[in-house]
Design a protein around this motif. Sequence first.
Motif, mmCIF file in Angstrom:
data_model
loop_
_atom_site.group_PDB
_atom_site.id
_atom_site.type_symbol
_atom_site.label_atom_id
_atom_site.label_comp_id
_atom_site.label_asym_id
_atom_site.label_seq_id
_atom_site.Cartn_x
_atom_site.Cartn_y
_atom_site.Cartn_z
ATOM 1 N N GLY A 151 0.767 -1.251 0.000
ATOM 2 C CA GLY A 151 0.000 0.000 0.000
ATOM 3 C C GLY A 151 0.787 1.284 0.000
ATOM 4 N N GLU A 152 2.106 1.231 0.218
ATOM 5 C CA GLU A 152 2.910 2.448 0.291
ATOM 6 C C GLU A 152 4.293 2.204 -0.290
ATOM 7 N N ILE A 153 5.017 3.303 -0.491
ATOM 8 C CA ILE A 153 6.436 3.213 -0.814
ATOM 9 C C ILE A 153 7.192 3.209 0.507
ATOM 10 N N ALA A 154 7.847 2.114 0.804
ATOM 11 C CA ALA A 154 8.520 1.970 2.096
ATOM 12 C C ALA A 154 9.816 2.767 2.135
ATOM 13 N N SER A 155 10.162 3.251 3.316
ATOM 14 C CA SER A 155 11.462 3.885 3.515
ATOM 15 C C SER A 155 12.553 2.832 3.407
ATOM 16 N N ARG A 156 13.749 3.274 3.113
ATOM 17 C CA ARG A 156 14.861 2.327 2.951
ATOM 18 C C ARG A 156 15.124 1.565 4.248
ATOM 19 N N ARG A 157 15.455 0.309 4.087
ATOM 20 C CA ARG A 157 15.801 -0.623 5.179
ATOM 21 C C ARG A 157 14.618 -0.976 6.079
ATOM 22 N N THR A 158 13.401 -0.604 5.671
ATOM 23 C CA THR A 158 12.223 -0.948 6.471
ATOM 24 C C THR A 158 12.068 -2.465 6.612
ATOM 25 N N MET A 159 12.209 -3.183 5.512
ATOM 26 C CA MET A 159 12.008 -4.625 5.551
ATOM 27 C C MET A 159 13.021 -5.312 6.459
ATOM 28 N N ASP A 160 14.273 -4.938 6.335
ATOM 29 C CA ASP A 160 15.316 -5.542 7.173
ATOM 30 C C ASP A 160 15.098 -5.216 8.642
ATOM 31 N N PHE A 166 11.126 -8.127 14.814
ATOM 32 C CA PHE A 166 10.057 -9.097 15.098
ATOM 33 C C PHE A 166 10.518 -10.542 14.901
ATOM 34 N N ASP A 167 11.756 -10.710 14.401
ATOM 35 C CA ASP A 167 12.252 -12.043 14.052
ATOM 36 C C ASP A 167 11.243 -12.741 13.152
ATOM 37 N N ALA A 168 10.837 -12.027 12.107
ATOM 38 C CA ALA A 168 9.786 -12.509 11.223
ATOM 39 C C ALA A 168 10.236 -12.441 9.770
ATOM 40 N N GLN A 169 9.591 -13.222 8.936
ATOM 41 C CA GLN A 169 9.794 -13.150 7.492
ATOM 42 C C GLN A 169 8.962 -11.990 6.959
ATOM 43 N N VAL A 170 9.604 -11.053 6.275
ATOM 44 C CA VAL A 170 8.922 -9.852 5.781
ATOM 45 C C VAL A 170 8.851 -9.900 4.256
ATOM 46 N N THR A 171 7.650 -9.736 3.730
ATOM 47 C CA THR A 171 7.419 -9.749 2.286
ATOM 48 C C THR A 171 6.677 -8.469 1.898
ATOM 49 N N GLU A 172 7.099 -7.867 0.795
ATOM 50 C CA GLU A 172 6.386 -6.708 0.270
ATOM 51 C C GLU A 172 5.601 -7.130 -0.963
ATOM 52 N N VAL A 173 4.319 -6.770 -0.985
ATOM 53 C CA VAL A 173 3.449 -7.102 -2.110
ATOM 54 C C VAL A 173 3.027 -5.814 -2.797
ATOM 55 N N TYR A 174 3.295 -5.744 -4.098
ATOM 56 C CA TYR A 174 2.866 -4.580 -4.859
ATOM 57 C C TYR A 174 1.481 -4.858 -5.426
ATOM 58 N N CYS A 175 0.537 -3.956 -5.119
ATOM 59 C CA CYS A 175 -0.852 -4.137 -5.543
ATOM 60 C C CYS A 175 -1.272 -3.032 -6.501
ATOM 61 N N SER A 176 -2.281 -3.336 -7.309
ATOM 62 C CA SER A 176 -2.851 -2.326 -8.179
ATOM 63 C C SER A 176 -3.373 -1.170 -7.328
ATOM 64 N N PRO A 177 -2.990 0.073 -7.636
ATOM 65 C CA PRO A 177 -3.499 1.204 -6.857
ATOM 66 C C PRO A 177 -4.964 1.508 -7.165
ATOM 67 N N PHE A 178 -5.582 0.745 -8.046
ATOM 68 C CA PHE A 178 -6.978 0.961 -8.402
ATOM 69 C C PHE A 178 -7.891 -0.115 -7.822
ATOM 70 N N THR A 179 -7.490 -1.374 -7.907
ATOM 71 C CA THR A 179 -8.331 -2.473 -7.427
ATOM 72 C C THR A 179 -7.782 -3.146 -6.183
ATOM 73 N N ALA A 180 -6.550 -2.814 -5.793
ATOM 74 C CA ALA A 180 -5.858 -3.410 -4.644
ATOM 75 C C ALA A 180 -5.457 -4.852 -4.895
ATOM 76 N N ALA A 181 -5.668 -5.372 -6.106
ATOM 77 C CA ALA A 181 -5.290 -6.750 -6.408
ATOM 78 C C ALA A 181 -3.773 -6.888 -6.466
ATOM 79 N N PRO A 182 -3.185 -7.880 -5.809
ATOM 80 C CA PRO A 182 -1.731 -8.085 -5.846
ATOM 81 C C PRO A 182 -1.242 -8.352 -7.264
ATOM 82 N N LEU A 183 -0.121 -7.703 -7.605
ATOM 83 C CA LEU A 183 0.466 -7.863 -8.937
ATOM 84 C C LEU A 183 1.868 -8.458 -8.896
ATOM 85 N N GLY A 184 2.576 -8.250 -7.787
ATOM 86 C CA GLY A 184 3.931 -8.775 -7.672
ATOM 87 C C GLY A 184 4.395 -8.737 -6.233
#
Length: 370
Positions: A151-160, A166-184
Amino acid sequence: MTTPTPTPTATPATWRTRSDLAAAGRTATGLLLVSPDGDSAVPGDPAGTAGAFTAALRAAGVGPSDRVVVALSGDGELAGPQWAHAAAEVAEAAASVGPRGRLRLHHTLETLGATTLVITPTGAMDLLARLHLEFLLDPLDLGLRRIVLTGEIASRRTMDHLASEFDAQVTEVYCSPFTAAPLGWRSSETEPLTPLAPGSLALASLEKDELLTPPYAGGLAELVVVGGDAGGDTGGDTVLRTGQVARVPAGDAIPAPGHTVGDHVLVRGVWLSLERVRRAMGRIDGVSGWELGVSRQGTLDAVTLTVAFNRESLIDNPMWKSRIQQSLKALTPITIAVEVSGEVAEASTPGTVNDARGHHLGRDRTAIAR
């Protein structure tokens, strides 16, 4: 700035921007996905896009033993409910709770025994900051195994940073800004996007309505949504410009966007129309100029509209400032602070954008390409 050299392709019949969708609601039929500010409307197909949400969750590692909490808005575009519905098919349990306050979100995560959180990048960083500074809690105690950002452009090093805290697996999903459907999706900010449906996400020239084809030459390019996933009424003949721009390395990969372009600015996951701000300020007597300032000094985006008046009597007039505040509230759900310049500006000047985040490159695509 350099821009990738287009490779000639068959020109799609219809190219649209977010601004072109403003009047679509008058003729569109069926279920409509409407932006929070009501500035765009596209046909929705939850059944048709369910597979994309499911694929995105599985790419993030979500499985039958997970319990998913979705902390995204469901305002108009139905993003939160669609994520939760798909998660209920993949995981043990799922809930869409909206972008609620961090203390209530923390309580909900504990109550539901959540192992996966779907949230915006700034929302996740704000939760982390409040856990440390306000609640004096250890993020590890939440037991989150996975965080899905969208939903946003993340700041640098946010994922790391989130992965470490949180000791968690972090994934970023790019969604259509019109339908919110995941694209990548991607599992690291150093990686390009892995498309979920080949052909639905592409790169386009900023200078003209032309798709780029790999291998890319490098430079700036705009991400576009192609065909049926564009949510348009012309199916495969529709290409929607997302307003999001990436710096494309040489090769055949599609990178995640790092900038925006055009008549809308992305703030807190919501697209703010600069044209509507211009029209609103033009209706207020005495406003001779304005600057929209956007920053991310802490964990969340902050927006301030600084206005200049052409008469000194208006500078300290609380009624005029209140009129501006009320006009902005009518435009967007985003909270926009209003400041008044202390100097009179008799000559009218165009409104400007000062994006301290470095996201918005400008309104004119062609000028940016040069």
